[in-house]
Write a protein that holds these residues in place. Sequence first.
Motif, PDB file in Angstrom:
ATOM      1  N   GLU A  41     -31.995  68.177 -52.166  1.00  0.00           N
ATOM      2  CA  GLU A  41     -31.383  69.371 -52.608  1.00  0.00           C
ATOM      3  C   GLU A  41     -31.818  70.582 -51.736  1.00  0.00           C
ATOM      4  OE1 GLU A  41     -32.815  70.110 -56.548  1.00  0.00           O
ATOM      5  OE2 GLU A  41     -31.217  69.328 -57.617  1.00  0.00           O
ATOM      6  N   LYS A  42     -32.837  70.362 -50.998  1.00  0.00           N
ATOM      7  CA  LYS A  42     -33.418  71.353 -50.102  1.00  0.00           C
ATOM      8  C   LYS A  42     -32.504  71.143 -48.663  1.00  0.00           C
ATOM      9  CE  LYS A  42     -38.109  72.695 -49.973  1.00  0.00           C
ATOM     10  NZ  LYS A  42     -39.416  72.444 -49.799  1.00  0.00           N
ATOM     11  N   LEU A  43     -32.261  69.981 -48.311  1.00  0.00           N
ATOM     12  CA  LEU A  43     -31.802  69.551 -47.116  1.00  0.00           C
ATOM     13  C   LEU A  43     -30.101  69.828 -47.346  1.00  0.00           C
ATOM     14  CD1 LEU A  43     -31.937  68.247 -44.321  1.00  0.00           C
ATOM     15  CD2 LEU A  43     -31.490  66.121 -45.499  1.00  0.00           C
ATOM     16  N   TYR A  44     -29.544  69.450 -48.351  1.00  0.00           N
ATOM     17  CA  TYR A  44     -28.020  69.465 -48.600  1.00  0.00           C
ATOM     18  C   TYR A  44     -27.608  70.661 -49.758  1.00  0.00           C
ATOM     19  CZ  TYR A  44     -27.975  65.675 -45.880  1.00  0.00           C
ATOM     20  OH  TYR A  44     -27.930  64.457 -44.839  1.00  0.00           O
ATOM     21  N   GLY A  45     -28.504  71.490 -50.044  1.00  0.00           N
ATOM     22  CA  GLY A  45     -28.432  72.486 -51.012  1.00  0.00           C
ATOM     23  C   GLY A  45     -27.058  73.080 -51.139  1.00  0.00           C
ATOM     24  N   SER A  46     -26.671  74.085 -50.271  1.00  0.00           N
ATOM     25  CA  SER A  46     -25.287  74.713 -50.475  1.00  0.00           C
ATOM     26  C   SER A  46     -24.435  74.203 -49.070  1.00  0.00           C
ATOM     27  CB  SER A  46     -25.606  76.153 -50.736  1.00  0.00           C
ATOM     28  OG  SER A  46     -26.130  76.649 -49.257  1.00  0.00           O
ATOM     29  N   GLN A  47     -24.663  73.132 -48.551  1.00  0.00           N
ATOM     30  CA  GLN A  47     -23.816  72.885 -47.516  1.00  0.00           C
ATOM     31  C   GLN A  47     -22.570  72.067 -48.083  1.00  0.00           C
ATOM     32  OE1 GLN A  47     -26.067  70.577 -44.658  1.00  0.00           O
ATOM     33  NE2 GLN A  47     -27.472  72.314 -44.137  1.00  0.00           N
ATOM     34  N   LEU A  48     -21.447  72.035 -47.320  1.00  0.00           N
ATOM     35  CA  LEU A  48     -20.501  70.985 -47.662  1.00  0.00           C
ATOM     36  C   LEU A  48     -20.219  70.381 -46.416  1.00  0.00           C
ATOM     37  CD1 LEU A  48     -17.679  70.381 -49.237  1.00  0.00           C
ATOM     38  CD2 LEU A  48     -16.740  72.066 -47.847  1.00  0.00           C
ATOM     39  N   VAL A  49     -20.179  68.847 -46.760  1.00  0.00           N
ATOM     40  CA  VAL A  49     -19.901  67.816 -45.918  1.00  0.00           C
ATOM     41  C   VAL A  49     -18.553  67.362 -46.071  1.00  0.00           C
ATOM     42  CG1 VAL A  49     -20.577  65.860 -44.745  1.00  0.00           C
ATOM     43  CG2 VAL A  49     -22.499  67.308 -45.204  1.00  0.00           C
ATOM     44  N   TRP A  50     -17.411  67.613 -45.450  1.00  0.00           N
ATOM     45  CA  TRP A  50     -16.214  67.360 -45.764  1.00  0.00           C
ATOM     46  C   TRP A  50     -15.608  66.449 -44.957  1.00  0.00           C
ATOM     47  CZ3 TRP A  50     -11.811  71.170 -46.002  1.00  0.00           C
ATOM     48  CH2 TRP A  50     -10.464  70.536 -46.499  1.00  0.00           C
ATOM     49  N   LYS A  51     -15.534  65.186 -44.873  1.00  0.00           N
ATOM     50  CA  LYS A  51     -14.634  64.305 -44.156  1.00  0.00           C
ATOM     51  C   LYS A  51     -13.063  64.328 -44.394  1.00  0.00           C
ATOM     52  CE  LYS A  51     -14.467  59.828 -42.058  1.00  0.00           C
ATOM     53  NZ  LYS A  51     -14.756  58.249 -42.403  1.00  0.00           N
ATOM     54  N   ILE A  52     -12.360  64.728 -43.360  1.00  0.00           N
ATOM     55  CA  ILE A  52     -11.064  64.721 -43.562  1.00  0.00           C
ATOM     56  C   ILE A  52     -10.276  63.439 -43.036  1.00  0.00           C
ATOM     57  CG2 ILE A  52      -8.995  65.733 -43.199  1.00  0.00           C
ATOM     58  CD1 ILE A  52     -10.701  68.538 -42.467  1.00  0.00           C
ATOM     59  N   ASP A  53     -10.059  62.505 -44.043  1.00  0.00           N
ATOM     60  CA  ASP A  53      -9.351  61.239 -43.748  1.00  0.00           C
ATOM     61  C   ASP A  53      -7.929  61.441 -43.366  1.00  0.00           C
ATOM     62  OD1 ASP A  53     -11.622  59.865 -44.996  1.00  0.00           O
ATOM     63  OD2 ASP A  53     -10.547  60.109 -46.849  1.00  0.00           O
ATOM     64  N   LYS A  54      -7.527  60.507 -42.354  1.00  0.00           N
ATOM     65  CA  LYS A  54      -6.166  60.502 -41.766  1.00  0.00           C
ATOM     66  C   LYS A  54      -6.021  61.933 -41.155  1.00  0.00           C
ATOM     67  CE  LYS A  54      -4.822  57.040 -45.053  1.00  0.00           C
ATOM     68  NZ  LYS A  54      -4.172  56.885 -46.158  1.00  0.00           N
ATOM     69  N   TYR A  55      -6.777  62.327 -40.367  1.00  0.00           N
ATOM     70  CA  TYR A  55      -6.876  63.810 -39.609  1.00  0.00           C
ATOM     71  C   TYR A  55      -5.330  63.799 -38.988  1.00  0.00           C
ATOM     72  CZ  TYR A  55      -7.494  67.896 -37.071  1.00  0.00           C
ATOM     73  OH  TYR A  55      -7.437  69.287 -36.730  1.00  0.00           O
ATOM     74  N   SER A  56      -5.025  62.916 -38.101  1.00  0.00           N
ATOM     75  CA  SER A  56      -4.028  63.024 -37.448  1.00  0.00           C
ATOM     76  C   SER A  56      -2.563  63.377 -38.010  1.00  0.00           C
ATOM     77  CB  SER A  56      -3.935  61.914 -36.300  1.00  0.00           C
ATOM     78  OG  SER A  56      -3.882  60.728 -37.083  1.00  0.00           O
ATOM     79  N   GLU A  57      -2.519  62.265 -39.172  1.00  0.00           N
ATOM     80  CA  GLU A  57      -1.422  62.435 -40.113  1.00  0.00           C
ATOM     81  C   GLU A  57      -1.281  63.553 -40.859  1.00  0.00           C
ATOM     82  OE1 GLU A  57      -1.140  59.158 -42.757  1.00  0.00           O
ATOM     83  OE2 GLU A  57      -1.793  57.676 -41.280  1.00  0.00           O
ATOM     84  N   ARG A  58      -2.662  64.126 -41.206  1.00  0.00           N
ATOM     85  CA  ARG A  58      -2.457  65.355 -41.834  1.00  0.00           C
ATOM     86  C   ARG A  58      -1.971  66.420 -41.112  1.00  0.00           C
ATOM     87  NH1 ARG A  58      -6.068  65.711 -46.942  1.00  0.00           N
ATOM     88  NH2 ARG A  58      -5.943  63.606 -47.488  1.00  0.00           N
ATOM     89  N   PHE A  59      -2.656  66.601 -39.751  1.00  0.00           N
ATOM     90  CA  PHE A  59      -2.121  67.316 -38.666  1.00  0.00           C
ATOM     91  C   PHE A  59      -0.817  67.623 -38.581  1.00  0.00           C
ATOM     92  CE2 PHE A  59      -1.963  69.213 -34.209  1.00  0.00           C
ATOM     93  CZ  PHE A  59      -2.364  70.229 -34.466  1.00  0.00           C
ATOM     94  N   GLN A  60      -0.112  66.326 -38.308  1.00  0.00           N
ATOM     95  CA  GLN A  60       1.386  66.192 -38.318  1.00  0.00           C
ATOM     96  C   GLN A  60       2.160  66.811 -39.387  1.00  0.00           C
ATOM     97  OE1 GLN A  60       3.172  65.649 -35.642  1.00  0.00           O
ATOM     98  NE2 GLN A  60       1.429  65.305 -34.439  1.00  0.00           N
ATOM     99  N   GLU A  61       1.660  66.695 -40.759  1.00  0.00           N
ATOM    100  CA  GLU A  61       2.113  67.131 -41.744  1.00  0.00           C
ATOM    101  C   GLU A  61       2.374  68.839 -41.917  1.00  0.00           C
ATOM    102  OE1 GLU A  61       0.142  65.317 -44.955  1.00  0.00           O
ATOM    103  OE2 GLU A  61       1.249  63.351 -44.877  1.00  0.00           O
ATOM    104  N   ALA A  62       0.966  69.264 -41.367  1.00  0.00           N
ATOM    105  CA  ALA A  62       1.118  70.662 -41.383  1.00  0.00           C
ATOM    106  C   ALA A  62       1.807  71.329 -40.043  1.00  0.00           C
ATOM    107  CB  ALA A  62      -0.460  71.052 -41.007  1.00  0.00           C
ATOM    108  N   LYS A  63       2.075  70.539 -39.068  1.00  0.00           N
ATOM    109  CA  LYS A  63       3.082  70.913 -37.946  1.00  0.00           C
ATOM    110  C   LYS A  63       4.652  71.028 -38.486  1.00  0.00           C
ATOM    111  CE  LYS A  63       0.975  69.981 -33.535  1.00  0.00           C
ATOM    112  NZ  LYS A  63       0.878  68.971 -32.107  1.00  0.00           N
TER     113      LYS A  63
END
Length: 109
Positions: free
Chosen positions: A53-75
């Motif tokens: 809890e001290k180490l990861y208390g209020s941090q968000l670790v967010w791994k975005i799967d299939k980043y390149s596909e999602r980037f293309q969808e955004a474009k």
Amino acid sequence: MQKHISDEPQRHRASLVGKTMIVNKELMEKQQDMLTDHKDSLSVCVQKVHDLEKLYGSQLVWKIDKYSERFQEAKTGKKITIFSPPFLTSRHGYKMAVSLCLNGDGKGK
């Protein structure tokens, strides 16, 4: 055997009570040892949770799967914004989610 038991019932009862008390004492000792082991294990787990809890208390670790596909969808404008899983700002804090526009939004495009 029946004659032997009926001739000395007090001695047999005393022997039975004595053995029962010995077994009961052994069981209590074993139970106490197991309880001590569980308390120790629980203390270790509580300390690990506290450290995490001290180490990861209020941090968000967010791994975005299939980043390149999602980037293309955004474009292409198909899916401009993606959202993180909900997380808490602290143990009893606010529940939040983060939004991300991979290709920018508004003036940021």
